[in-house]
Structures are given as structure tokens and as C-alpha cells.
Design a protein around this motif. Sequence first.
Motif, PDB file in Angstrom:
ATOM      1  N   UNK A   1       3.902  22.002 -33.534  1.00 44.48           N
ATOM      2  CA  UNK A   1       2.864  20.968 -33.574  1.00 44.48           C
ATOM      3  C   UNK A   1       3.497  19.605 -33.784  1.00 44.48           C
ATOM      4  N   UNK A   2       4.434  19.521 -34.705  1.00 44.87           N
ATOM      5  CA  UNK A   2       5.126  18.248 -34.950  1.00 44.87           C
ATOM      6  C   UNK A   2       5.859  17.770 -33.703  1.00 44.87           C
ATOM      7  N   UNK A   3       6.519  18.685 -33.023  1.00 47.31           N
ATOM      8  CA  UNK A   3       7.238  18.332 -31.801  1.00 47.31           C
ATOM      9  C   UNK A   3       6.272  17.827 -30.738  1.00 47.31           C
ATOM     10  N   UNK A   4       5.188  18.540 -30.538  1.00 47.78           N
ATOM     11  CA  UNK A   4       4.203  18.126 -29.537  1.00 47.78           C
ATOM     12  C   UNK A   4       3.583  16.775 -29.887  1.00 47.78           C
ATOM     13  N   UNK A   5       3.260  16.561 -31.153  1.00 49.48           N
ATOM     14  CA  UNK A   5       2.711  15.264 -31.570  1.00 49.48           C
ATOM     15  C   UNK A   5       3.691  14.145 -31.264  1.00 49.48           C
ATOM     16  N   UNK A   6       4.962  14.387 -31.527  1.00 51.40           N
ATOM     17  CA  UNK A   6       5.994  13.399 -31.248  1.00 51.40           C
ATOM     18  C   UNK A   6       6.037  13.057 -29.760  1.00 51.40           C
ATOM     19  N   UNK A   7       6.030  14.065 -28.913  1.00 56.00           N
ATOM     20  CA  UNK A   7       6.079  13.825 -27.471  1.00 56.00           C
ATOM     21  C   UNK A   7       4.804  13.136 -26.972  1.00 56.00           C
ATOM     22  N   UNK A   8       3.644  13.573 -27.448  1.00 54.24           N
ATOM     23  CA  UNK A   8       2.378  12.963 -27.029  1.00 54.24           C
ATOM     24  C   UNK A   8       2.352  11.483 -27.416  1.00 54.24           C
ATOM     25  N   UNK A   9       2.805  11.179 -28.617  1.00 52.96           N
ATOM     26  CA  UNK A   9       2.771   9.788 -29.090  1.00 52.96           C
ATOM     27  C   UNK A   9       3.836   8.907 -28.442  1.00 52.96           C
ATOM     28  N   UNK A  10       4.994   9.452 -28.173  1.00 55.30           N
ATOM     29  CA  UNK A  10       6.099   8.649 -27.658  1.00 55.30           C
ATOM     30  C   UNK A  10       6.202   8.605 -26.135  1.00 55.30           C
ATOM     31  N   UNK A  11       5.611   9.571 -25.465  1.00 57.85           N
ATOM     32  CA  UNK A  11       5.695   9.624 -23.998  1.00 57.85           C
ATOM     33  C   UNK A  11       4.317   9.885 -23.389  1.00 57.85           C
ATOM     34  N   UNK A  12       3.354   9.015 -23.646  1.00 56.36           N
ATOM     35  CA  UNK A  12       1.975   9.262 -23.199  1.00 56.36           C
ATOM     36  C   UNK A  12       1.800   9.273 -21.682  1.00 56.36           C
ATOM     37  N   UNK A  13       2.738   8.717 -20.940  1.00 53.98           N
ATOM     38  CA  UNK A  13       2.616   8.659 -19.481  1.00 53.98           C
ATOM     39  C   UNK A  13       3.496   9.685 -18.766  1.00 53.98           C
ATOM     40  N   UNK A  14       4.071  10.604 -19.527  1.00 51.22           N
ATOM     41  CA  UNK A  14       4.910  11.649 -18.932  1.00 51.22           C
ATOM     42  C   UNK A  14       4.049  12.553 -18.050  1.00 51.22           C
ATOM     43  N   UNK A  15       4.659  13.124 -17.034  1.00 49.46           N
ATOM     44  CA  UNK A  15       3.960  13.987 -16.086  1.00 49.46           C
ATOM     45  C   UNK A  15       3.256  15.167 -16.748  1.00 49.46           C
ATOM     46  N   UNK A  16       3.793  15.640 -17.855  1.00 50.41           N
ATOM     47  CA  UNK A  16       3.243  16.827 -18.508  1.00 50.41           C
ATOM     48  C   UNK A  16       2.507  16.525 -19.810  1.00 50.41           C
ATOM     49  N   UNK A  17       2.137  15.286 -20.027  1.00 53.78           N
ATOM     50  CA  UNK A  17       1.479  14.931 -21.290  1.00 53.78           C
ATOM     51  C   UNK A  17       0.146  15.656 -21.478  1.00 53.78           C
ATOM     52  N   UNK A  18      -0.567  15.917 -20.413  1.00 54.51           N
ATOM     53  CA  UNK A  18      -1.831  16.660 -20.517  1.00 54.51           C
ATOM     54  C   UNK A  18      -1.559  18.075 -21.015  1.00 54.51           C
ATOM     55  N   UNK A  19      -0.493  18.667 -20.545  1.00 57.39           N
ATOM     56  CA  UNK A  19      -0.116  20.014 -20.977  1.00 57.39           C
ATOM     57  C   UNK A  19       0.241  20.009 -22.453  1.00 57.39           C
ATOM     58  N   UNK A  20       0.989  19.004 -22.881  1.00 62.00           N
ATOM     59  CA  UNK A  20       1.340  18.910 -24.302  1.00 62.00           C
ATOM     60  C   UNK A  20       0.076  18.830 -25.149  1.00 62.00           C
ATOM     61  N   UNK A  21      -0.880  18.034 -24.715  1.00 62.60           N
ATOM     62  CA  UNK A  21      -2.127  17.868 -25.472  1.00 62.60           C
ATOM     63  C   UNK A  21      -2.907  19.172 -25.545  1.00 62.60           C
ATOM     64  N   UNK A  22      -2.925  19.925 -24.463  1.00 57.33           N
ATOM     65  CA  UNK A  22      -3.647  21.203 -24.461  1.00 57.33           C
ATOM     66  C   UNK A  22      -2.961  22.219 -25.374  1.00 57.33           C
ATOM     67  N   UNK A  23      -1.638  22.251 -25.329  1.00 52.83           N
ATOM     68  CA  UNK A  23      -0.917  23.135 -26.251  1.00 52.83           C
ATOM     69  C   UNK A  23      -1.146  22.701 -27.698  1.00 52.83           C
ATOM     70  N   UNK A  24      -1.148  21.420 -27.932  1.00 56.94           N
ATOM     71  CA  UNK A  24      -1.380  20.892 -29.268  1.00 56.94           C
ATOM     72  C   UNK A  24      -2.750  21.329 -29.777  1.00 56.94           C
ATOM     73  N   UNK A  25      -3.773  21.215 -28.942  1.00 57.52           N
ATOM     74  CA  UNK A  25      -5.116  21.659 -29.324  1.00 57.52           C
ATOM     75  C   UNK A  25      -5.124  23.144 -29.666  1.00 57.52           C
TER      76      UNK A  25
END
Length: 76
Positions: free
Chosen positions: A41-65
Motif C-alpha cells: 500500500x505504501x509503495x502504491x501510494x508513493x507511485x500514485x502521488x509521484x507519477x500521476x500521469x504514468x501509463x499504469x496509474x489507473x492500475x495502481x489506484x485500483x490495486x490500492x483500492x
Amino acid sequence: MKIFQNVELKADEMDYTQWETVNGDFIKICDMRTEYLERCIETLENYVNNYPHHKNSIIWEKYLDEMEEELAVRQD
């Protein structure tokens, strides 16, 4: 881990009940140790917050949820 690479994955083809480990295996999120789940969760939060325009950010958010829901169930 494919979701953190710079290769766009298809969000609708992902199985959000399983998490890919560093060695390429998959583990069900419901079977993860709580400590490992919290670290992911911490890793995903870090990626979501730091790379919001990455190609896979939607996937990170879904995994985070999915992981946050699992953690909430355990804390009840």
C-alpha cells in the motif's frame, strides 16, 4: 513487476485480486501477510502521488483500492 515498468497494461484485463511479486509469481491479496500488504500500500501510494500521469496509474489506484479494502476488513 510489470505494473511499475514503462509498458502500458490494459486495466480491464488485470486481476486485482492477485498481486505480482518481485520474482514474477502471483499471490492472492487476501492471503498476503498484513505487514506485506501495508508495505505494498505504501509503495502504491508513493507511485500514485509521484507519477500521476504514468501509463499504469489507473492500475495502481485500483490495486490500492483493493488492498485498502482488504486491510479494512482485517481491522474490523
